[in-house]
Enzyme design. Structure first.
Site, PDB file in Angstrom:
ATOM      1  N   ASN A  15       0.821  -1.197   0.000  1.00  0.00           N
ATOM      2  CA  ASN A  15       0.000   0.000   0.000  1.00  0.00           C
ATOM      3  C   ASN A  15       0.868   1.266   0.000  1.00  0.00           C
ATOM      4  O   ASN A  15       0.701   2.165  -0.843  1.00  0.00           O
ATOM      5  CB  ASN A  15      -0.835  -0.102   1.293  1.00  0.00           C
ATOM      6  CG  ASN A  15      -1.921   0.914   1.412  1.00  0.00           C
ATOM      7  OD1 ASN A  15      -2.012   1.597   2.425  1.00  0.00           O
ATOM      8  ND2 ASN A  15      -2.764   1.040   0.411  1.00  0.00           N
ATOM      9  N   TRP A  16       1.825   1.332   0.906  1.00  0.00           N
ATOM     10  CA  TRP A  16       2.679   2.516   1.033  1.00  0.00           C
ATOM     11  C   TRP A  16       3.665   2.594  -0.117  1.00  0.00           C
ATOM     12  O   TRP A  16       3.888   3.663  -0.697  1.00  0.00           O
ATOM     13  CB  TRP A  16       3.359   2.493   2.405  1.00  0.00           C
ATOM     14  CG  TRP A  16       4.190   3.682   2.815  1.00  0.00           C
ATOM     15  CD1 TRP A  16       5.339   3.627   3.538  1.00  0.00           C
ATOM     16  CD2 TRP A  16       3.938   5.075   2.577  1.00  0.00           C
ATOM     17  NE1 TRP A  16       5.811   4.903   3.756  1.00  0.00           N
ATOM     18  CE2 TRP A  16       4.981   5.812   3.172  1.00  0.00           C
ATOM     19  CE3 TRP A  16       2.931   5.769   1.895  1.00  0.00           C
ATOM     20  CZ2 TRP A  16       5.059   7.202   3.117  1.00  0.00           C
ATOM     21  CZ3 TRP A  16       3.009   7.165   1.836  1.00  0.00           C
ATOM     22  CH2 TRP A  16       4.062   7.854   2.447  1.00  0.00           C
ATOM     23  N   LYS A 123       8.928   0.816   8.367  1.00  0.00           N
ATOM     24  CA  LYS A 123       8.347   1.285   9.633  1.00  0.00           C
ATOM     25  C   LYS A 123       8.875   0.448  10.782  1.00  0.00           C
ATOM     26  O   LYS A 123       9.031  -0.753  10.663  1.00  0.00           O
ATOM     27  CB  LYS A 123       6.820   1.187   9.571  1.00  0.00           C
ATOM     28  CG  LYS A 123       6.208   2.160   8.569  1.00  0.00           C
ATOM     29  CD  LYS A 123       4.689   2.130   8.619  1.00  0.00           C
ATOM     30  CE  LYS A 123       4.065   2.817   7.411  1.00  0.00           C
ATOM     31  NZ  LYS A 123       4.339   4.243   7.302  1.00  0.00           N
ATOM     32  N   LYS A 208       5.818   6.011  18.672  1.00  0.00           N
ATOM     33  CA  LYS A 208       4.467   6.605  18.643  1.00  0.00           C
ATOM     34  C   LYS A 208       3.393   5.549  18.882  1.00  0.00           C
ATOM     35  O   LYS A 208       2.338   5.853  19.441  1.00  0.00           O
ATOM     36  CB  LYS A 208       4.223   7.286  17.298  1.00  0.00           C
ATOM     37  CG  LYS A 208       4.136   6.263  16.178  1.00  0.00           C
ATOM     38  CD  LYS A 208       3.662   6.798  14.862  1.00  0.00           C
ATOM     39  CE  LYS A 208       3.470   5.612  13.919  1.00  0.00           C
ATOM     40  NZ  LYS A 208       3.171   5.992  12.544  1.00  0.00           N
ATOM     41  N   LYS A 299      -0.074  -9.154  14.301  1.00  0.00           N
ATOM     42  CA  LYS A 299       0.445  -8.599  15.554  1.00  0.00           C
ATOM     43  C   LYS A 299       0.216  -7.083  15.575  1.00  0.00           C
ATOM     44  O   LYS A 299       0.421  -6.401  14.572  1.00  0.00           O
ATOM     45  CB  LYS A 299       1.954  -8.876  15.672  1.00  0.00           C
ATOM     46  CG  LYS A 299       2.258 -10.289  16.083  1.00  0.00           C
ATOM     47  CD  LYS A 299       1.953 -10.498  17.562  1.00  0.00           C
ATOM     48  CE  LYS A 299       1.969 -11.962  17.945  1.00  0.00           C
ATOM     49  NZ  LYS A 299       1.213 -12.236  19.171  1.00  0.00           N
ATOM     50  N   GLN A 301       1.391  -3.515  16.386  1.00  0.00           N
ATOM     51  CA  GLN A 301       2.727  -2.943  16.505  1.00  0.00           C
ATOM     52  C   GLN A 301       2.971  -2.307  17.877  1.00  0.00           C
ATOM     53  O   GLN A 301       4.032  -2.471  18.470  1.00  0.00           O
ATOM     54  CB  GLN A 301       2.932  -1.914  15.387  1.00  0.00           C
ATOM     55  CG  GLN A 301       4.378  -1.611  15.104  1.00  0.00           C
ATOM     56  CD  GLN A 301       5.180  -2.844  14.769  1.00  0.00           C
ATOM     57  OE1 GLN A 301       4.809  -3.631  13.912  1.00  0.00           O
ATOM     58  NE2 GLN A 301       6.287  -3.061  15.480  1.00  0.00           N
TER      59      GLN A 301
END
Lengths: 344, 344
Positions: A15-16, A123, A208, A299, A301
């Site tokens: 997607n990214w 990421k 974050k 899972k 994150q």
């Protein structure tokens, strides 16, 4: 101009990766004095309705599996052979799920241009009790590339693909590479700021998610917006302290960038980490049950990072100095009361 | 201890003043070596169901008009005579709507203890083309009090009164006063951080409302959370630049405090400034019409501050250097397209 122009390869096509391919396809055309017009994109080959996905992408200029409805520029060429896609390139853009980074790098050892420049859009971090691995540095180490840059920000792929205005942060030690990546990524709807602190960029992108878990617990307890904002702020301060304690070069101003405060706001407003944590607070079901129920067993994150951060701090006897991260872990995994998060 | 104990007077009794009275009443008892047990609260006398409001408060220990259902400690004494309430005090807490500050100060000239300490919880700033007035400094000037402190944060009065966890920021040049105010305000559910930068504290409290207008426009345009987070961040950066440009002492770290990023998050998530701006974007009705329809004719703080900031910048030919604040003004009052906010 007789200077050699840069040849770009995008490694990854989820997607990214596909949203990024759309931007890169347009920007290499815009900056035609800097980049070769053709861009390679390594696509993990799979079947799409009876045809190889790369063929579908090259025929339709769309990745119907991972970003349906978004047209890519014609100059993006999907290539199923990783080495072929990369070997001739001078710029590599890594945009893969983190579990595939090592395998991909191993396949590329000795096969890439010795002066290749690279940027990681991977990421997360790898946090183990004995240390923290940044994916930019891991890529650099495996492929012997100096100064791999990193990009992160408040960038939901679908919104970026639909050209909704947002910003991103590029961390690059090298100023020249920073400028190059700015030309590759910056558009009027995807505004890139370049800073030197690539470590801060990558740390923010991982930590974050732990803060978003706390925000979700706050929502699940029906706390008001004062409380949630206070928790986001406390989380931000602990991200900053974590960076300063374990990585000397992390700078305060990094947390003002898109990768810092903006990504934190987005992640704590929506997003799966916040949502699953809210369900945890409301139902009392264990995280792994909620992962099965809400994420098809994927899972989460934020909870994973919470464990890793806890183990890392615990190995250094420093959990007391990070009461926010500690509280998230204790609530998720040690049966601590939910309101521990406001009683630090 | 033979030291003189501090005698506190709270000047104001609205929603926020009453929430603060609840905290102060409890804290003077807790720190009984520092403070006299009795606290004066100046209450503007008005009728409440046939009785004077001060009598009702003193009889029931509740302010049923401005904060119904919240019990104040018995040591809060409501006093309708301003001079009588203040004249014997050594600590003054100003918690008034800004339009009453000057009148109250004028009534107190020459009537307060010469060594009185003061803190301003007054919201907003006075921005005129020829300069900016901080209410802490205005109070100090009129009453000849040095180093008036300021308090601001993500503090919705009703949530504070219900003891929902949040934080606040106290800005005090004097370290000793800062410690005193910390004892007066800090509780486990209302955590006060003391910093020196009182200017930044007050600036944030006013300028955040302009950013909330932009956030409301984003919501009204149905932009996603990426875009809204980017606008909040850009607004934060312009608040910071405004502080640095016009007030030398404003510090980066102030924006990490509750008065900065946390208050901004709360204000841009809910709140009337965001809401009216969203209605503006959806309906196209002028702000004054929406003020009548949605706020019973009360002035919206964010749009008012947007005009004042614009005029202030315009008088210095500096609107170009603050494109975010300029865009908010142009959209609200000069018919600029709504999406100007993402085309800075």
């Amino acid at each position: 101009m007789t200077l050699q122009r840069e040849r770009v390869c995008i490694i990854g096509s989820g997607n990214w990766g596909t949203a990024v391919a759309k931007i890169i396809g347009e920007n290499v055309t815009k900056h035609s004095q800097v980049f070769e017009p053709q861009v390679q994109q390594w696509v993990f080959e799979e079947d799409y309705q009876g045809k190889p996905l790369t063929q579908v992408i090259n025929a339709t200029h769309e990745n119907p599996k991972y970003l349906p409805g978004i047209r890519l520029a014609d100059n993006i060429h999907a290539e199923p052979d990783l080495v072929k896609a990369c070997s001739d390139s001078t710029v590599l853009v890594f945009v893969l799920p983190h579990q595939f980074v090592r395998g991909v790098c191993d396949d590329l050892v000795g096969k890439v241009n010795p002066n290749v420049k690279a940027i990681s859009l991977v990421k997360g971090l790898e946090i183990k009790p004995d240390g923290i691995t940044l994916f930019s540095e891991e890529i650099g180490r495996r492929l012997q590339i100096e100064e791999v840059a990193a990009l992160s920000g408040a960038n939901i792929a679908d919104e970026v693909a639909r050209e909704q205005f947002c910003e991103t942060t590029i961390g690059s030690r090298s100023e020249a590479h920073g400028q190059l990546f700015h030309q590759l990524f910056d558009t009027p709807y995807f505004r890139a700021n370049v800073i030197r602190d690539y470590v801060g960029v990558e740390l923010c992108g991982a930590l974050k998610n732990v803060v978003a878990v706390a925000a979700g617990i706050s929502d699940g307890l029906n706390y008001g917006s004062n409380t949630k904002a206070a928790l986001i702020r406390l989380g931000l301060m602990e991200m900053r302290k974590f960076g300063q304690t374990f990585f000397g070069g992390v700078e305060d101003t990094t947390f003002f960038e898109s990768c810092g405060v903006a990504d934190l706001i987005t992640t704590c407003a929506g997003g799966r980490n916040r949502k699953v944590a809210e369900a945890f607070a409301r139902t009392g079901k264990p995280i792994d049950v909620l992962e099965r129920e809400l994420l098809n067993g994927q899972k989460l994150q934020g909870s994973l990072t919470a464990i890793e951060v806890y183990q890392f701090l615990s190995a250094r006897k420093m959990t007391n100095e990070f009461p926010f991260f500690d509280a998230v872990y204790q609530i998720l995994y040690q049966g601590a009361p939910l309101d521990t998060i406001v009683k630090l």
